[in-house]
Scaffold this motif. Sequence first.
Motif, mmCIF file in Angstrom:
data_model
loop_
_atom_site.group_PDB
_atom_site.id
_atom_site.type_symbol
_atom_site.label_atom_id
_atom_site.label_comp_id
_atom_site.label_asym_id
_atom_site.label_seq_id
_atom_site.Cartn_x
_atom_site.Cartn_y
_atom_site.Cartn_z
ATOM 1 N N ILE A 84 0.841 -1.200 0.000
ATOM 2 C CA ILE A 84 0.000 0.000 0.000
ATOM 3 C C ILE A 84 0.878 1.252 0.000
ATOM 4 O O ILE A 84 0.648 2.202 -0.762
ATOM 5 N N MET A 85 1.904 1.248 0.843
ATOM 6 C CA MET A 85 2.820 2.399 0.925
ATOM 7 C C MET A 85 3.449 2.687 -0.438
ATOM 8 O O MET A 85 3.525 3.835 -0.871
ATOM 9 N N GLN A 86 3.890 1.603 -1.078
ATOM 10 C CA GLN A 86 4.561 1.781 -2.371
ATOM 11 C C GLN A 86 3.609 2.405 -3.402
ATOM 12 O O GLN A 86 3.954 3.355 -4.090
ATOM 13 N N HIS A 87 2.374 1.871 -3.427
ATOM 14 C CA HIS A 87 1.408 2.385 -4.384
ATOM 15 C C HIS A 87 1.085 3.855 -4.106
ATOM 16 O O HIS A 87 1.061 4.680 -5.021
ATOM 17 N N VAL A 88 0.882 4.170 -2.824
ATOM 18 C CA VAL A 88 0.521 5.549 -2.466
ATOM 19 C C VAL A 88 1.687 6.492 -2.790
ATOM 20 O O VAL A 88 1.477 7.605 -3.289
ATOM 21 N N ALA A 89 2.915 6.044 -2.538
ATOM 22 C CA ALA A 89 4.080 6.890 -2.838
ATOM 23 C C ALA A 89 4.145 7.196 -4.341
ATOM 24 O O ALA A 89 4.442 8.323 -4.748
ATOM 25 N N GLU A 90 3.812 6.189 -5.141
ATOM 26 C CA GLU A 90 3.882 6.381 -6.601
ATOM 27 C C GLU A 90 2.767 7.289 -7.130
ATOM 28 O O GLU A 90 2.881 7.852 -8.210
ATOM 29 N N HIS A 91 1.671 7.386 -6.376
ATOM 30 C CA HIS A 91 0.525 8.190 -6.853
ATOM 31 C C HIS A 91 0.193 9.330 -5.898
ATOM 32 O O HIS A 91 -0.936 9.801 -5.839
ATOM 33 N N ARG A 92 1.190 9.735 -5.145
ATOM 34 C CA ARG A 92 1.009 10.735 -4.077
ATOM 35 C C ARG A 92 0.291 11.989 -4.576
ATOM 36 O O ARG A 92 -0.618 12.493 -3.931
ATOM 37 N N ASP A 93 0.655 12.483 -5.755
ATOM 38 C CA ASP A 93 0.104 13.761 -6.236
ATOM 39 C C ASP A 93 -1.391 13.684 -6.526
ATOM 40 O O ASP A 93 -2.101 14.686 -6.393
ATOM 41 N N THR A 94 -1.908 12.501 -6.859
ATOM 42 C CA THR A 94 -3.349 12.427 -7.158
ATOM 43 C C THR A 94 -4.174 12.000 -5.947
ATOM 44 O O THR A 94 -5.399 12.096 -5.966
ATOM 45 N N ILE A 95 -3.514 11.514 -4.886
ATOM 46 C CA ILE A 95 -4.269 11.003 -3.734
ATOM 47 C C ILE A 95 -4.613 12.108 -2.737
ATOM 48 O O ILE A 95 -5.679 12.112 -2.130
ATOM 49 N N GLY A 96 -3.746 13.058 -2.601
ATOM 50 C CA GLY A 96 -4.014 14.153 -1.650
ATOM 51 C C GLY A 96 -3.300 13.930 -0.346
ATOM 52 O O GLY A 96 -2.424 14.691 0.043
#
Length: 326
Positions: A234-246
Amino acid sequence: MQPIQRIAILTSGGDAPGMNAAVRAATRAALARGWQMHGVRNGYAGLMEGVFEPLQARDVGGIIQRGGTVLGSARAPEFATEAGRARALDNLRQRGIEALIVIGGNGSQSGANVLAHAGLPVVGIASTVDNDLAGTDVTIGVDTAVNITVDAIDRLRTTGTSHKRAFLVETMGRNCGYIALMAGIAGGAEVIVVPECEIEPHEVAERLRAAYQRGKTHAMVVVAEGARCGAKAIMQHVAEHRDTIGFALRVTTLGHVVRGGVPTAADRVLATRLGAAAVDQLARGMPNVLVGLRGNEIVATPLAKIAGKTKGIDQDLLALARVLAQ
Ligand code: F6P
């Protein structure tokens, strides 16, 4: 069956808050019947090594509020061998011990079932923070573990709100999502990830994104340690999409913290009832069962029926948690 004179008790597998209350209740209930009680040190390991000590009423005084187990516990792979079990049975025979109470979870109760098949009267007491044992709604220790996890969620939410961050809390439970589900509901989690209903990291990210867009000031993700979609993925995915997640996401792994500390009142009461019920089963000449709770009733289920079986979580509660995360 001859009237019982001497029994033994052990705690086995991962310790669980409330085990001591069960030892205390079983010991005093046995003494009240005029039986002798022997405590076995370190679970099945002590049974094989022959480490026993007589327990009197005062020996189990002042332990009801203590976490862990005063008898000690261990994982004892040697007990799975025939030679190991033969040594254990021999140690019991030599001391004239006629029956055994086993406080523990899945592996421990499978061991109890094997001893019962070998002719020893055994009663199991359902105890594990995982709450994955068949034959009972709840196990000793799980209420404390859920409360510790909720406390962590509450604390993380305060800092999460200050920083407008998301937090991921990983809690224990082996392959069972019960602690994560209950703590997630009680802690108002946005996402609950359990092994019984796997989701993918991108779905977790999607729910965080939606929470951010709805104007939430924090978001909590509670993950059961046994989930395939774990903290790392989950951390890896969120780090890769940080700009769109908020949200930025931080991780806290509770690990053995959820097993420590003082047992809740609910765990002490459950353990006390089950400890006394185990002695009662022996007194009535009805051994080879696991004592547990169904609703608010004490129930006894044959060890042969529950050995090696696990129970699932309530999928309706999981669905409800998702609705409430709005
Ligand atoms: O079964 C109880 C439990 O705490 C599980 O939740 C966890 O996966 C496991 O024990 C940890 O085992 P150990 O204490 O041997 O590291």
